[in-house]
Motif scaffolding. Structure first.
Motif, PDB file in Angstrom:
ATOM      1  N   LYS A   1       0.763  -1.183  -0.014  1.00 35.55           N
ATOM      2  CA  LYS A   1      -0.101  -0.021   0.086  1.00 35.55           C
ATOM      3  C   LYS A   1       0.845   1.404  -0.066  1.00 35.55           C
ATOM      4  O   LYS A   1       0.590   2.266  -0.677  1.00 35.55           O
ATOM      5  CB  LYS A   1      -0.875   0.010   1.114  1.00 35.55           C
TER       6      LYS A   1
ATOM      7  N   ARG B   1       8.001   3.492   3.979  1.00 41.06           N
ATOM      8  CA  ARG B   1       7.640   4.729   3.209  1.00 41.06           C
ATOM      9  C   ARG B   1       9.047   5.387   2.710  1.00 41.06           C
ATOM     10  O   ARG B   1       9.295   5.760   1.317  1.00 41.06           O
ATOM     11  CB  ARG B   1       7.027   5.857   4.107  1.00 41.06           C
TER      12      ARG B   1
ATOM     13  N   GLN C   1      -8.835   6.622 -12.644  1.00 39.92           N
ATOM     14  CA  GLN C   1      -7.410   6.644 -12.136  1.00 39.92           C
ATOM     15  C   GLN C   1      -7.370   7.607 -10.930  1.00 39.92           C
ATOM     16  O   GLN C   1      -8.386   8.046 -10.332  1.00 39.92           O
ATOM     17  CB  GLN C   1      -6.965   7.778 -13.285  1.00 39.92           C
ATOM     18  N   THR C   2      -5.951   7.144 -10.363  1.00 40.82           N
ATOM     19  CA  THR C   2      -5.814   7.772  -9.076  1.00 40.82           C
ATOM     20  C   THR C   2      -5.297   8.907  -9.583  1.00 40.82           C
ATOM     21  O   THR C   2      -4.082   9.150  -9.975  1.00 40.82           O
ATOM     22  CB  THR C   2      -4.782   6.833  -8.429  1.00 40.82           C
TER      23      THR C   2
ATOM     24  N   VAL D   1      -2.573   5.611   4.597  1.00 45.41           N
ATOM     25  CA  VAL D   1      -2.506   5.807   3.033  1.00 45.41           C
ATOM     26  C   VAL D   1      -3.688   6.223   2.605  1.00 45.41           C
ATOM     27  O   VAL D   1      -4.492   5.460   3.044  1.00 45.41           O
ATOM     28  CB  VAL D   1      -2.006   4.467   2.504  1.00 45.41           C
ATOM     29  N   LEU D   2      -3.626   7.283   1.807  1.00 48.60           N
ATOM     30  CA  LEU D   2      -4.917   7.562   1.072  1.00 48.60           C
ATOM     31  C   LEU D   2      -4.671   7.632  -0.405  1.00 48.60           C
ATOM     32  O   LEU D   2      -3.636   8.095  -0.983  1.00 48.60           O
ATOM     33  CB  LEU D   2      -5.370   9.063   1.571  1.00 48.60           C
ATOM     34  N   TYR D   3      -5.500   7.462  -1.062  1.00 49.41           N
ATOM     35  CA  TYR D   3      -5.712   7.500  -2.574  1.00 49.41           C
ATOM     36  C   TYR D   3      -7.022   8.222  -2.815  1.00 49.41           C
ATOM     37  O   TYR D   3      -8.079   7.916  -2.516  1.00 49.41           O
ATOM     38  CB  TYR D   3      -5.921   6.191  -3.276  1.00 49.41           C
TER      39      TYR D   3
ATOM     40  N   VAL E   1      -1.162   4.178 -12.665  1.00 52.18           N
ATOM     41  CA  VAL E   1      -0.819   2.769 -11.535  1.00 52.18           C
ATOM     42  C   VAL E   1      -2.340   2.321 -11.779  1.00 52.18           C
ATOM     43  O   VAL E   1      -3.275   2.975 -11.464  1.00 52.18           O
ATOM     44  CB  VAL E   1      -0.256   3.166 -10.280  1.00 52.18           C
TER      45      VAL E   1
ATOM     46  N   LEU F   1      -9.285   9.059  -6.024  1.00 51.34           N
ATOM     47  CA  LEU F   1      -9.613   8.538  -7.407  1.00 51.34           C
ATOM     48  C   LEU F   1     -10.735   9.287  -8.047  1.00 51.34           C
ATOM     49  O   LEU F   1     -11.694  10.000  -7.416  1.00 51.34           O
ATOM     50  CB  LEU F   1     -10.384   6.879  -7.197  1.00 51.34           C
TER      51      LEU F   1
ATOM     52  N   SER G   1      -2.372  10.714  -4.259  1.00 51.37           N
ATOM     53  CA  SER G   1      -2.046   9.828  -2.996  1.00 51.37           C
ATOM     54  C   SER G   1      -0.963  10.408  -2.048  1.00 51.37           C
ATOM     55  O   SER G   1      -0.311  11.154  -2.310  1.00 51.37           O
ATOM     56  CB  SER G   1      -1.387   8.679  -3.570  1.00 51.37           C
ATOM     57  N   ASN G   2      -1.243   9.798  -0.855  1.00 54.63           N
ATOM     58  CA  ASN G   2      -0.170  10.342   0.204  1.00 54.63           C
ATOM     59  C   ASN G   2      -0.156   9.324   1.257  1.00 54.63           C
ATOM     60  O   ASN G   2      -1.022   8.553   1.486  1.00 54.63           O
ATOM     61  CB  ASN G   2      -0.776  11.645   0.631  1.00 54.63           C
ATOM     62  N   THR G   3       0.928   9.165   1.883  1.00 52.42           N
ATOM     63  CA  THR G   3       1.298   8.360   3.097  1.00 52.42           C
ATOM     64  C   THR G   3       1.860   9.171   4.275  1.00 52.42           C
ATOM     65  O   THR G   3       2.714   9.827   3.927  1.00 52.42           O
ATOM     66  CB  THR G   3       1.724   7.014   2.616  1.00 52.42           C
ATOM     67  N   THR G   4       1.701   8.957   5.410  1.00 51.38           N
ATOM     68  CA  THR G   4       2.365   9.333   6.496  1.00 51.38           C
ATOM     69  C   THR G   4       2.204   8.402   7.773  1.00 51.38           C
ATOM     70  O   THR G   4       1.306   7.566   7.879  1.00 51.38           O
ATOM     71  CB  THR G   4       1.523  10.665   6.831  1.00 51.38           C
TER      72      THR G   4
ATOM     73  N   ALA H   1       1.335   4.319  -2.974  1.00 54.26           N
ATOM     74  CA  ALA H   1       1.065   5.759  -2.506  1.00 54.26           C
ATOM     75  C   ALA H   1       2.301   6.386  -3.185  1.00 54.26           C
ATOM     76  O   ALA H   1       2.123   7.495  -3.790  1.00 54.26           O
ATOM     77  CB  ALA H   1       0.678   5.668  -1.306  1.00 54.26           C
ATOM     78  N   GLU H   2       3.498   5.739  -2.827  1.00 57.34           N
ATOM     79  CA  GLU H   2       4.790   6.710  -2.987  1.00 57.34           C
ATOM     80  C   GLU H   2       5.028   6.729  -4.658  1.00 57.34           C
ATOM     81  O   GLU H   2       5.420   7.870  -5.204  1.00 57.34           O
ATOM     82  CB  GLU H   2       5.944   5.906  -2.423  1.00 57.34           C
TER      83      GLU H   2
ATOM     84  N   GLN I   1      -5.370   0.017 -10.682  1.00 58.91           N
ATOM     85  CA  GLN I   1      -5.896  -0.097  -9.389  1.00 58.91           C
ATOM     86  C   GLN I   1      -5.641  -1.367  -8.727  1.00 58.91           C
ATOM     87  O   GLN I   1      -5.745  -2.460  -9.482  1.00 58.91           O
ATOM     88  CB  GLN I   1      -7.411   0.117  -9.504  1.00 58.91           C
TER      89      GLN I   1
ATOM     90  N   THR J   1      -6.190   3.042   3.671  1.00 61.17           N
ATOM     91  CA  THR J   1      -5.724   2.188   4.648  1.00 61.17           C
ATOM     92  C   THR J   1      -5.021   2.496   5.915  1.00 61.17           C
ATOM     93  O   THR J   1      -4.154   3.409   5.861  1.00 61.17           O
ATOM     94  CB  THR J   1      -5.013   1.091   3.780  1.00 61.17           C
TER      95      THR J   1
ATOM     96  N   LEU K   1       2.623   6.652  -6.936  1.00 61.73           N
ATOM     97  CA  LEU K   1       1.767   7.569  -7.561  1.00 61.73           C
ATOM     98  C   LEU K   1       1.947   9.126  -7.274  1.00 61.73           C
ATOM     99  O   LEU K   1       2.079   9.701  -8.079  1.00 61.73           O
ATOM    100  CB  LEU K   1       0.098   7.170  -6.859  1.00 61.73           C
ATOM    101  N   LYS K   2       2.748   9.127  -6.123  1.00 61.61           N
ATOM    102  CA  LYS K   2       3.224  10.414  -5.786  1.00 61.61           C
ATOM    103  C   LYS K   2       4.244  11.062  -7.009  1.00 61.61           C
ATOM    104  O   LYS K   2       4.303  12.201  -7.017  1.00 61.61           O
ATOM    105  CB  LYS K   2       3.736  10.520  -4.420  1.00 61.61           C
TER     106      LYS K   2
END
Lengths: 184, 501
Positions: free
Chosen positions: A47, A164, B130-131, B120-122, A61, B124, B134-137, A51-52, A63, B105, A54-55
Motif C-alpha cells: 500500500k 515509506r 484513475q488515481t 495511506v490515502l488514494y 498505476v 480516485l 495519493s499520500n502516506t504518513t 502511494a509513493e 488499481q 488504509t 503514485l506520488k
C-alpha cells in the motif's frame, strides 16, 4: 549522533535486461509476497509503495482492486507469484506495460535500548509485462536507527515508516538510473 | 507601487481564491470507510474515517453521507476496503453522483511502545477510474512533543486529527475532474477449458461481462481464437457469452481473446487465456528389478518397478495394473501427477494376500495433461516355493560314506550347508557349497557304523526361499529314503503393500 546508514550501498540495483525503449505509462504493482514472519508486511509495504509511486506522478498505476480481481479469476492464491502465461493475461486485462513485483524478505520491530528499531529487507523487480522477463531487481535493507539524525529527530519507529522511506529511496534510484517518466 | 496595480493584483488574487473555492464547493466526494489492517484484512476504522470526512467538509467539499456510501458498498458486494475495481469507481459516478472517491488504509496502529499510526490515502477520479493523488504518513506521539507537554497527544485517538490534518496538507488545489474516456468492457469472470487438449477435442469458453453501456451502444462481441475471429452472442439471462469449438491444429499455444467492437468504431481486445494442443504421447518404458531365471524376471517378496519417463513433460495421472495369465486384473493402483520414481511390490493384493506362484503381467499407464496416454508392460514370475531336496547316503568300501544332495526346485540354489553330529552332539563334519547337486564323502570306521549320525541341512535358492532338513539317523538313508524328517521354516511373515502403493 549521525549514523552513516543512509549513505550505505543500499538500495542495490541489478540490471538484468534493458528497459523498454519507449517509457512506460501504464504500470501495475502486483501483490507482494511475504517471506518474513511479520504478519501483513506484504500488504503494508504494498500500500505504501503504491502511494509513493503514485506520488511520483509519472505513471498511471493500475488499481489494486483490478489486479486482485484478475488474480481471483486466474485462481492465483495470496503469496503465490503468477506464472508466465498468467503474467501475460494480467498484462492484457489491466493494460500494463511494466509490472512491479516484490518480496518482503525480513520485517521485524525490534528494539535498540529503549528506542524501537524496526528492520525491513525487501526486493522489488521491474518486469516487462509483455514477456514476463525481469528487467531490474532492486534489493534494499534498512533499520529505523539508520535515519536518526540528532537526538530523536529522524528516528523511524515503525515498519510502515521504514517502508515509506525505503520506497521513496527505491523510486528515486530507479529514476536516477534511467527509468523514464511517461512521455504522454 | 502605483495604487491601480495593487488593486489589479488584489483583484486577480481574489478571483483565483474564489475560483478554487467554487471548484471545491461544486465537487462531490465519497469517503470509503478506511481499511484498518491492525484489525485484520477486513478491519474498519470508523473514527478516523469520520475525522477525514470532517476535514474534507472544512475544505468545502460536498461529502456524501456515510449511510449512502455504506449502502453503495453493500449494493455492489464490496467486501474488502482499501481498494476498488475500476468498474466500481466508475459506477460510483452514476450511483453516488460523485466526481471523486477517497479510499485508504490504516497500515499500522500500535499502542506500544508508544501510540503510533500509519495511514495511506488514494484519491480516485470517477470519470476514468484513475488515481489522481495519493499520500502516506506515519505519526507517533513522540513526534508531536511540545514544550511543557501542553496538549500533547497521549493516545491513538489524540493522533486522529493530527494525522488527518497532516496527510491532507498536500491535498491538490487544482483537481482535473474531466478525463478522456473510451467505452470499455469489464470482465466479471472468464474461463477457458481445458487448458491442454488433443487436436479434435472440444474446447469451451465462457465470459461474463459487466455491462456499462446503454442498449443502443451494445458492442459486437467476438472471440479471436488463434487467427480466427468468431462472433458470439449472448446466452439468455444477460451478458454471458459461451462458445465451444473443436480444437484443431499442430502442437502449440493458441491464445483466445475477447474482441469488442463499439458503435463509435473503436475496438478493444482482452486476452482471456490460452490453450495448448498436444498430440504427442509421452514416452515410457518399464524396468523391473528382479532375478532373471529362465529368461523370466522372478521374485519372491520384493520387486522394484521403475517407470522410466523419457520425455519430461508434466503428467496428469498414472495407473499400474497386475493381471494373471488369463488376463484377469488382480490388483491396480492409480495416482495423480508424476508416478514415484520407484515402486516396490511384494507380490500381494490389496488385502495383503500373497499371489500364488505363477506369471503375472504388470502394465504401467501414464496420461499427460492433454490425456495422451502411453503404456508399457512386462511379465514377471512370482516364486515362493521352497527348494525341494533329495538326500541319499551310500556306504562305499570299508570306511566310506557318500551323501548325494540334489534339489528339484525351479530356482537355482545359491547356498547350502550340511552339518553332521555324532550321538553326543559333537560336530564331525560341516560342508558348504553354492550349487546343487553335490556329493559329500565321509570316512566312517566300521565300528562306528552302529552309532547314529545326525544331519542338519540348510538350502537357500537365488530368490531367498530356503529349506531346512533334519536327518535323525544318516545311516537309515542308506537303507531307505523314507526316513527323512523334514522341518521347513515358514517364510517371512506377510508384508503389506509398501507405502508408494
Amino acid at each position: 549522533m549521525v549514523l552513516s546508514g543512509c549513505s550505505s550501498r543500499f538500495p542495490e540495483l541489478q540490471r538484468l535486461a534493458p528497459l523498454p525503449d519507449k517509457p512506460p505509462c501504464q504500470v501495475a504493482v502486483l501483490p507482494f509476497v511475504n517471506e518474513s514472519n511479520y504478519a501483513q508486511a506484504d500488504l503494508i509495504v504494498y500500500k505504501i509503495f503504491m502511494a509513493e509511486l503514485l506520488k511520483s506522478t509519472h505513471f498511471q498505476v493500475a488499481q489494486e482492486g483490478d489486479i486482485r480481481k484478475v488474480y481471483r479469476q486466474l485462481l492465483i492464491y495470496p503469496q503465490q507469484a503468477p506464472g508466465l502465461d498468467q503474467i501475460k493475461i494480467i498484462a492484457d486485462r489491466i493494460n500494463a506495460q511494466i509490472f512491479i513485483t516484490g518480496r518482503i524478505h525480513e520485517a521485524q520491530e525490534k528494539s535498540s535500548g529503549q528506542a524501537p528499531n524496526p528492520q525491513l529487507t525487501l526486493s522489488l523487480q521491474i518486469v516487462d509485462a509483455a514477456s514476463g522477463r525481469t528487467l531490474w531487481n532492486t534489493y534494499h535493507t534498512r533499520e529505523g536507527l539508520q535515519y536518526q539524525k540528532v537526538m530523536h529527530f529522524g528516528l523511524v519507529t515503525t515498519i510502515s515508516g521504514l517502508a515509506r522511506r525505503m520506497s521513496h529511496e527505491i523510486i528515486n534510484l530507479w529514476f536516477k538510473e534511467g527509468l523514464q517518466p511517461c512521455a504522454d | 507601487m502605483p495604487r491601480h496595480l495593487v488593486a489589479l493584483f488584489s483583484g486577480l488574487l481574489l478571483c483565483c481564491v474564489w475560483l478554487s473555492a467554487a471548484q471545491a464547493a461544486g465537487t462531490k466526494i465519497a469517503v470509503i470507510p478506511l481499511q484498518d489492517l491492525s484489525q485484520g484484512d477486513d478491519g474498519v476504522n470508523w473514527p478516523l474515517t469520520d475525522q477525514l470526512r470532517q476535514d474534507l467538509l472544512e475544505k468545502n467539499l460536498d461529502v456524501v453521507s456515510q449511510p449512502a456510501t455504506v449502502s453503495y458498498l453493500a449494493r455492489h458486494r464490496i467486501r474488502t476496503l482499501g481498494q476498488l475495481e475500476t468498474y466500481h469507481i466508475r459506477t460510483a459516478k452514476k450511483d453516488l453522483e460523485v466526481s471523486l472517491i477517497l479510499l485508504g488504509t490504516v497500515c499500522q496502529k500500535t499502542e506500544q511502545p508508544g501510540p503510533s499510526l500509519s495511514l495511506v490515502l488514494y484519491l480516485l477520479r470517477t470519470e476514468d477510474g484513475q488515481t489522481i493523488w495519493s499520500n502516506t504518513t506515519d505519526l507517533c506521539c513522540s513526534d508531536t512533543r511540545r514544550i511543557l507537554g501542553i496538549s500533547e497527544p497521549k493516545t491513538i485517538e489524540d493522533l486522529y486529527p493530527l494525522i488527518s490534518h497532516n496527510i491532507l496538507s498536500s491535498w491538490p488545489t487544482n483537481i482535473g475532474l474531466q478525463a478522456k474516456q473510451l467505452q470499455s468492457v469489464d470482465i466479471e469472470s472468464a474461463w477457458l477449458r481445458p487448458t491442454y487438449l488433443r487436436s479434435g477435442m472440444d474446447a469451451q469458453c465462457s465470459v461474463h461481462l459487466r455491462s456499462t453501456w446503454l442498449p443502443q451502444n451494445h458492442p459486437e462481441v467476438l472471440l479471436k481464437i488463434g487467427e480466427n475471429l468468431i462472433p458470439v452472442t449472448e446466452t439468455s439471462g444477460g451478458d454471458y457469452y459461451e462458445f465451444s469449438w473443436k480444437a484443431q491444429g499442430p502442437d502449440g499455444r493458441y491464445p483466445v481473446s475477447l474482441i469488442t467492437a463499439w458503435p463509435d468504431g473503436h475496438k478493444q481486445s482482452l486476452l482471456l487465456g490460452s490453450y495448448f494442443i498436444d498430440n504427442q504421447a509421452p514416452a515410457l518404458n518399464l524396468e523391473l528389478k528382479g532375478t532373471l531365471i529362465d529368461d523370466k524376471i522372478t521374485f519372491r517378496n520384493r520387486l522394484a518397478i521403475i517407470p522410466n519417463l523419457t520425455s519430461r513433460e508434466p503428467l496428469n495421472r498414472w495407473r499400474i495394473t497386475f493381471e494373471n495369465q488369463n488376463g484377469e486384473s488382480m490388483v491396480s493402483q492409480d495416482g495423480s501427477g508424476f508416478p514415484p520414481e520407484r515402486l516396490f511390490w511384494q507380490g500381494k493384493d490389496d488385502n495383503g494376500k500373497p499371489f500364488p506362484d505363477g506369471d503375472y503381467r504388470i502394465t504401467f499407464e501414464i496420461w499427460d495433461r492433454a490425456e495422451n496416454s502411453a503404456q508399457a508392460s512386462q511379465w514377471v514370475t512370482v516364486l515362493r516355493s521352497k527348494p525341494q531336496l533329495s538326500v541319499k547316503a551310500e556306504l562305499s568300501g570299508d570306511n566310506g560314506l557318500t551323501i548325494d544332495l540334489a534339489q528339484t526346485g525351479k530356482a537355482p540354489v545359491s547356498f547350502w550347508r550340511m552339518t553332521l553330529r555324532d550321538s553326543e552332539g559333537i560336530t564331525i563334519a560341516m560342508k558348504e557349497g553354492d550349487h546343487l547337486p553335490a556329493k559329500i564323502a565321509l570316512t566312517v570306521l566300521p565300528k562306528d557304523r552302529n552309532k547314529k549320525i545326525k544331519g542338519f541341512l540348510l538350502v537357500r535358492d537365488l530368490l531367498g526361499n530356503q529349506t531346512q532338513m533334519q536327518i535323525a539317523d544318516l545311516f537309515s538313508l542308506t537303507k531307505t529314503d523314507q526316513n527323512e524328517k523334514t522341518k521347513a521354516d515358514e517364510d517371512e511373515k506377510n508384508k503389506a503393500w509398501v507405502e508408494e502403493f
